[in-house]
Design an enzyme around this catalytic site. Structure first.
Site, PDB file in Angstrom:
ATOM      1  N   GLN A   1     -29.891 -46.061 -55.708  1.00 53.45           N
ATOM      2  CA  GLN A   1     -29.678 -47.150 -56.812  1.00 53.45           C
ATOM      3  C   GLN A   1     -28.648 -47.162 -57.688  1.00 53.45           C
ATOM      4  OE1 GLN A   1     -34.012 -45.862 -58.106  1.00 53.45           O
ATOM      5  NE2 GLN A   1     -33.847 -47.933 -58.566  1.00 53.45           N
TER       6      GLN A   1
ATOM      7  N   ARG B   1     -32.403 -35.689 -63.741  1.00 57.13           N
ATOM      8  CA  ARG B   1     -33.160 -35.656 -62.182  1.00 57.13           C
ATOM      9  C   ARG B   1     -32.297 -36.541 -61.471  1.00 57.13           C
ATOM     10  NH1 ARG B   1     -37.728 -39.340 -60.814  1.00 57.13           N
ATOM     11  NH2 ARG B   1     -38.229 -38.617 -58.564  1.00 57.13           N
TER      12      ARG B   1
ATOM     13  N   HIS C   1     -35.544 -39.800 -51.958  1.00 55.35           N
ATOM     14  CA  HIS C   1     -35.971 -40.776 -53.004  1.00 55.35           C
ATOM     15  C   HIS C   1     -35.767 -42.262 -52.174  1.00 55.35           C
ATOM     16  CE1 HIS C   1     -36.726 -42.240 -57.240  1.00 55.35           C
ATOM     17  NE2 HIS C   1     -36.592 -43.320 -56.765  1.00 55.35           N
TER      18      HIS C   1
ATOM     19  N   ASN D   1     -40.106 -38.518 -53.798  1.00 53.74           N
ATOM     20  CA  ASN D   1     -40.438 -39.481 -54.966  1.00 53.74           C
ATOM     21  C   ASN D   1     -41.587 -40.511 -54.586  1.00 53.74           C
ATOM     22  OD1 ASN D   1     -39.849 -40.591 -57.674  1.00 53.74           O
ATOM     23  ND2 ASN D   1     -39.531 -42.349 -56.347  1.00 53.74           N
ATOM     24  N   GLU D   2     -42.662 -40.498 -55.181  1.00 55.08           N
ATOM     25  CA  GLU D   2     -43.597 -41.478 -55.104  1.00 55.08           C
ATOM     26  C   GLU D   2     -44.048 -41.891 -53.637  1.00 55.08           C
ATOM     27  OE1 GLU D   2     -42.058 -45.081 -57.130  1.00 55.08           O
ATOM     28  OE2 GLU D   2     -42.293 -44.051 -59.134  1.00 55.08           O
TER      29      GLU D   2
ATOM     30  N   ASN E   1     -44.857 -40.031 -61.926  1.00 51.82           N
ATOM     31  CA  ASN E   1     -44.063 -41.240 -62.541  1.00 51.82           C
ATOM     32  C   ASN E   1     -45.212 -42.252 -62.950  1.00 51.82           C
ATOM     33  OD1 ASN E   1     -41.837 -39.982 -61.606  1.00 51.82           O
ATOM     34  ND2 ASN E   1     -41.081 -41.505 -59.966  1.00 51.82           N
TER      35      ASN E   1
ATOM     36  N   TYR F   1     -45.743 -45.956 -65.156  1.00 52.54           N
ATOM     37  CA  TYR F   1     -45.243 -47.315 -65.612  1.00 52.54           C
ATOM     38  C   TYR F   1     -46.427 -48.331 -66.314  1.00 52.54           C
ATOM     39  CZ  TYR F   1     -40.560 -46.127 -63.786  1.00 52.54           C
ATOM     40  OH  TYR F   1     -39.576 -45.474 -63.393  1.00 52.54           O
TER      41      TYR F   1
ATOM     42  N   GLU G   1     -40.514 -39.746 -64.508  1.00 53.09           N
ATOM     43  CA  GLU G   1     -40.264 -40.942 -64.810  1.00 53.09           C
ATOM     44  C   GLU G   1     -41.149 -41.919 -65.504  1.00 53.09           C
ATOM     45  OE1 GLU G   1     -39.386 -43.963 -61.523  1.00 53.09           O
ATOM     46  OE2 GLU G   1     -38.390 -42.218 -60.344  1.00 53.09           O
TER      47      GLU G   1
ATOM     48  N   TRP H   1     -36.761 -42.976 -67.410  1.00 51.94           N
ATOM     49  CA  TRP H   1     -36.312 -43.894 -66.437  1.00 51.94           C
ATOM     50  C   TRP H   1     -35.329 -45.059 -66.752  1.00 51.94           C
ATOM     51  CZ3 TRP H   1     -35.153 -42.973 -61.447  1.00 51.94           C
ATOM     52  CH2 TRP H   1     -34.363 -44.206 -60.441  1.00 51.94           C
TER      53      TRP H   1
ATOM     54  N   GLU I   1     -32.561 -52.254 -58.719  1.00 55.21           N
ATOM     55  CA  GLU I   1     -33.911 -52.185 -58.821  1.00 55.21           C
ATOM     56  C   GLU I   1     -34.621 -52.729 -57.729  1.00 55.21           C
ATOM     57  OE1 GLU I   1     -35.790 -50.345 -60.434  1.00 55.21           O
ATOM     58  OE2 GLU I   1     -37.790 -51.471 -59.807  1.00 55.21           O
ATOM     59  N   TRP I   2     -34.053 -52.104 -56.309  1.00 60.55           N
ATOM     60  CA  TRP I   2     -34.819 -52.258 -55.244  1.00 60.55           C
ATOM     61  C   TRP I   2     -35.049 -53.687 -54.950  1.00 60.55           C
ATOM     62  CZ3 TRP I   2     -34.241 -47.630 -53.013  1.00 60.55           C
ATOM     63  CH2 TRP I   2     -34.350 -46.702 -53.658  1.00 60.55           C
TER      64      TRP I   2
ATOM     65  N   PHE J   1     -33.053 -51.319 -66.356  1.00 62.22           N
ATOM     66  CA  PHE J   1     -33.939 -50.119 -66.648  1.00 62.22           C
ATOM     67  C   PHE J   1     -33.060 -49.133 -67.327  1.00 62.22           C
ATOM     68  CE2 PHE J   1     -37.148 -51.568 -63.592  1.00 62.22           C
ATOM     69  CZ  PHE J   1     -38.474 -50.911 -64.135  1.00 62.22           C
TER      70      PHE J   1
HETATM   71  C1  GBH Z   1     -40.092 -46.313 -59.680  1.00 60.36           C
HETATM   72  O1  GBH Z   1     -41.157 -46.885 -58.860  1.00 60.36           O
HETATM   73  C2  GBH Z   1     -39.065 -45.674 -58.734  1.00 60.36           C
HETATM   74  O2  GBH Z   1     -39.267 -44.249 -58.414  1.00 60.36           O
HETATM   75  C3  GBH Z   1     -37.795 -45.996 -59.281  1.00 60.36           C
HETATM   76  O3  GBH Z   1     -36.762 -45.907 -58.125  1.00 60.36           O
HETATM   77  C4  GBH Z   1     -37.659 -47.587 -59.629  1.00 60.36           C
HETATM   78  O4  GBH Z   1     -36.459 -47.943 -59.841  1.00 60.36           O
HETATM   79  C5  GBH Z   1     -38.533 -47.574 -60.960  1.00 60.36           C
HETATM   80  O5  GBH Z   1     -39.994 -46.985 -60.716  1.00 60.36           O
HETATM   81  C6  GBH Z   1     -38.734 -48.804 -61.610  1.00 60.36           C
HETATM   82  O6  GBH Z   1     -39.422 -49.432 -60.998  1.00 60.36           O
HETATM   83  O7  GBH Z   1     -48.129 -54.226 -61.247  1.00 60.36           O
HETATM   84  O8  GBH Z   1     -48.887 -53.514 -63.341  1.00 60.36           O
HETATM   85  O9  GBH Z   1     -49.874 -52.652 -61.378  1.00 60.36           O
HETATM   86  C7  GBH Z   1     -42.029 -47.713 -59.505  1.00 60.36           C
HETATM   87  C8  GBH Z   1     -43.459 -47.621 -59.295  1.00 60.36           C
HETATM   88  C9  GBH Z   1     -45.292 -49.197 -58.529  1.00 60.36           C
HETATM   89  C10 GBH Z   1     -44.450 -48.898 -61.057  1.00 60.36           C
HETATM   90  C11 GBH Z   1     -46.041 -50.227 -58.925  1.00 60.36           C
HETATM   91  C12 GBH Z   1     -45.178 -50.176 -61.110  1.00 60.36           C
HETATM   92  C13 GBH Z   1     -47.023 -51.902 -60.585  1.00 60.36           C
HETATM   93  C14 GBH Z   1     -47.572 -52.059 -61.967  1.00 60.36           C
HETATM   94  N1  GBH Z   1     -44.056 -48.977 -59.379  1.00 60.36           N
HETATM   95  N2  GBH Z   1     -46.309 -50.273 -60.235  1.00 60.36           N
HETATM   96  S1  GBH Z   1     -48.608 -53.190 -62.158  1.00 60.36           S
END
Ligand code: GBH
Length: 526
Positions: free
Chosen positions: A48, A105, A150, A195-196, A328, A330, A429, A478, A485-486, A494
């Site tokens: 990234q 990290r 990762h 990671n994840e 992690n 979100y 994260e 994060w 962002e993938w 971010f």
């Molecule tokens: C992480 O993955 C990664 O580790 C990182 O590399 C990346 O940049 C960062 O987060 C930001 O995306 O649709 O409301 O259910 C993110 C994992 C999985 C988090 C899917 C949000 C969906 C939220 N994501 N999830 S929702």
């Protein structure tokens, strides 16, 4: 963390925690403060930020290849250069230190060091880069927390045997990890294997949204890749413990990602469905490691023979194979028992999430095909849950993810109660992307949800620690800086620090200074 492991007190029992939160006096945590030796940090990942995708002998990763496959990434973006961290590493570490960070990290790129994936073929310049990075961190007194994987698998291993779908991956990951401990373990005392797993396996082998982009057999591939990933983790940890722990004295664990699934109602069906949501996202990886060594029953029942099983020896290896619980987090989703009316109501949102994160409609179609084919099994069908509409008034980040800080507290409590992870929980994260099309918009933090977001999420984490007794020992924002962002590409920002992708200039956003205050006072700024 390593130091934490030996020093940290046991989590406060609930009553005592409550009492001390209320009581006054210098030793008790004040209203918005955190445990004394709480670790604050920020995080990034190799693909990234690094760029230098074909420099100094680096091999291709599955993300190099995926991102250059037409139609995969929004706007056709890729990580060829992005932040060019490979060339600006010293500047970045200095900025991190200037902002007051004491923990960082980052992740290692496997193909940068081993271009073919095979450890017999070392790329010395790649190893040198990480040696310089680690030395630089140590020089500034920043503690490195190092992720081995990762997402940037050497493409050579994908080509050779299908990457994580093959059992061969387990041995290769173990050998790769062992080399990393050997090279860097004198200075790195905190390791994360993966990671994840959920993102790797569900997005990579279920939806095809991430590399390697497979979506044609989601009823088997998600489970098979998960299975091999867990075994690879267990064998890497085993090597660390047997060959390195005694001399290097570090800790090693894994980072899982999970939303909080909030039941749509109090009905038994909805509560069970939400629990299945947790099982299929979090517990599928957590239960083999912190539980009884098995996959959750709901998954065993739903997937039957499509789900591989662990041998007794493997179960033994997996149980207790993480010195801390990396998490992690979100967002929160409302989940309930499948109902056609609800599914139709939230379908537009689900489709929007898919289309906004995929480079073309063709890929969206590929992801949906197995779901609507009644004869094809799928991880998503096994999960048997429907996403309900969010409460009225819910705000969303620019990723389309609901801002729901209460879910963070619930998730921390869920993990604490179910698994009581020895070594505690480290939030590796948490963060958000906001709309920041121009440098001015990035400066105007009052125009974004950034500060309120972190404030609210950290306040919920604080309550989980101080009021509920969750043993959370660290938090990494994060991300240190804007990055690739993938599949969403470079527009989703971010970072605590803005990156101008034309000039590569770094500019701390107001949130970065907010973090400086937070870390200096170990308390949420007013
Ligand atoms: C992480 O993955 C990664 O580790 C990182 O590399 C990346 O940049 C960062 O987060 C930001 O995306 O649709 O409301 O259910 C993110 C994992 C999985 C988090 C899917 C949000 C969906 C939220 N994501 N999830 S929702």
């Amino acid at each position: 963390m390593a130091k934490a492991n030996s020093k940290k007190p046991k989590p406060m029992p609930k009553k005592a925690a409550k009492a001390s939160a209320k009581a006054k006096g210098p030793k008790k945590p004040a209203k918005s403060s955190f445990p004394e030796d709480f670790d604050w940090g920020c995080a990034t990942a190799s693909y990234q930020i690094e760029g230098a995708h074909d420099e100094d002998g680096k091999g291709k990763s599955i993300w190099d290849v995926f991102a250059h496959t037409p139609g995969t990434i929004v706007n056709g973006d890729h990580g060829d250069v992005v932040c060019d961290h490979y060339h600006k590493m010293e500047e970045d570490v200095k900025l991190m230190s200037d902002l007051g960070f004491k923990n960082y990290r980052f992740s290692l790129s496997w193909p940068r060091m081993f271009p073919t994936g095979d450890v017999k073929n070392v790329n010395k310049k790649g190893v040198d880069f990480y040696n310089r990075l680690i030395d630089e961190l140590v020089k500034y007194g920043i503690r490195p927390l190092c992720t081995l994987y990762h997402w940037d698998l050497p493409q050579a291993l994908q080509d050779k045997y299908g990457g994580m779908l093959s059992r061969e991956f387990v041995g290769d990951f173990k050998n790769y990890s062992e080399k990393c401990f050997e090279f860097f373990g004198d200075r790195v005392k905190d390791w994360i294997t993966f990671n994840e797993p959920s993102c790797i396996c569900v997005l990579g082998f279920g939806l095809g949204m991430h590399a390697p982009g497979k979506a044609d057999n989601p009823g088997e591939d998600v489970y098979l890749s998960s299975h091999h990933l867990l075994l690879a983790h267990a064998y890497a940890v085993d090597v660390y413990r047997k060959k390195f722990r005694k001399t290097q004295k570090g800790v090693i664990g894994i980072t899982l990602n999970s939303e909080w699934w909030e039941p749509a109602s109090d009905s038994a069906e909805d509560r069970q469905a939400a629990l299945r949501g947790m099982n299929f996202t979090l517990d599928i990886y957590a239960q083999p490691i912190w539980g009884d060594g098995e996959y959750p029953k709901s998954i065993r029942d739903a997937a039957g023979t499509r789900l591989p099983r662990f041998s007794l020896k493997e179960k033994k290896l997996l149980r207790g194979s993480s010195d801390f619980f990396g998490l992690n987090h979100y967002s929160t989703r409302i989940g309930g028992a499948p109902k056609l009316s609800i599914a139709l109501q939230t379908l537009p949102r689900e489709i929007k999430t898919l289309t906004s994160g995929m480079g073309s409609y063709g890929r969206v179609l590929n992801a949906i095909k197995p779901m609507i084919n009644p004869f094809q099994p799928s991880y998503f069908k096994d999960m048997d849950i429907v996403s309900y509409p969010d409460p009225i008034g819910t705000e969303y980040t620019t990723m389309g993810w609901a801002v729901a800080p209460y879910g963070f507290r619930k998730l921390l409590n869920y993990i604490q109660k179910l698994y009581k992870p020895p070594g505690g929980i480290i939030v590796t994260e948490n963060g958000l992307a906001t709309d920041e099309p121009s440098p001015e918009s990035a400066k105007a933090d009052t125009n974004t949800t950034r500060i309120p977001f972190f404030k609210a999420y950290l306040e919920e984490m604080r309550k989980a620690i101080v009021e509920d007794g969750a043993d959370v020992r660290g938090y990494y924002a994060w991300s240190f800086m804007d990055n690739f962002e993938w599949s969403f590409g470079n527009d989703k920002r971010f970072g605590l620090v803005r990156v101008d992708y034309e000039t590569l200039e770094r500019t701390p956003k107001p949130i970065a200074h907010w973090f400086t205050k937070l870390m200096a006072n170990n308390a949420i700024p007013k």
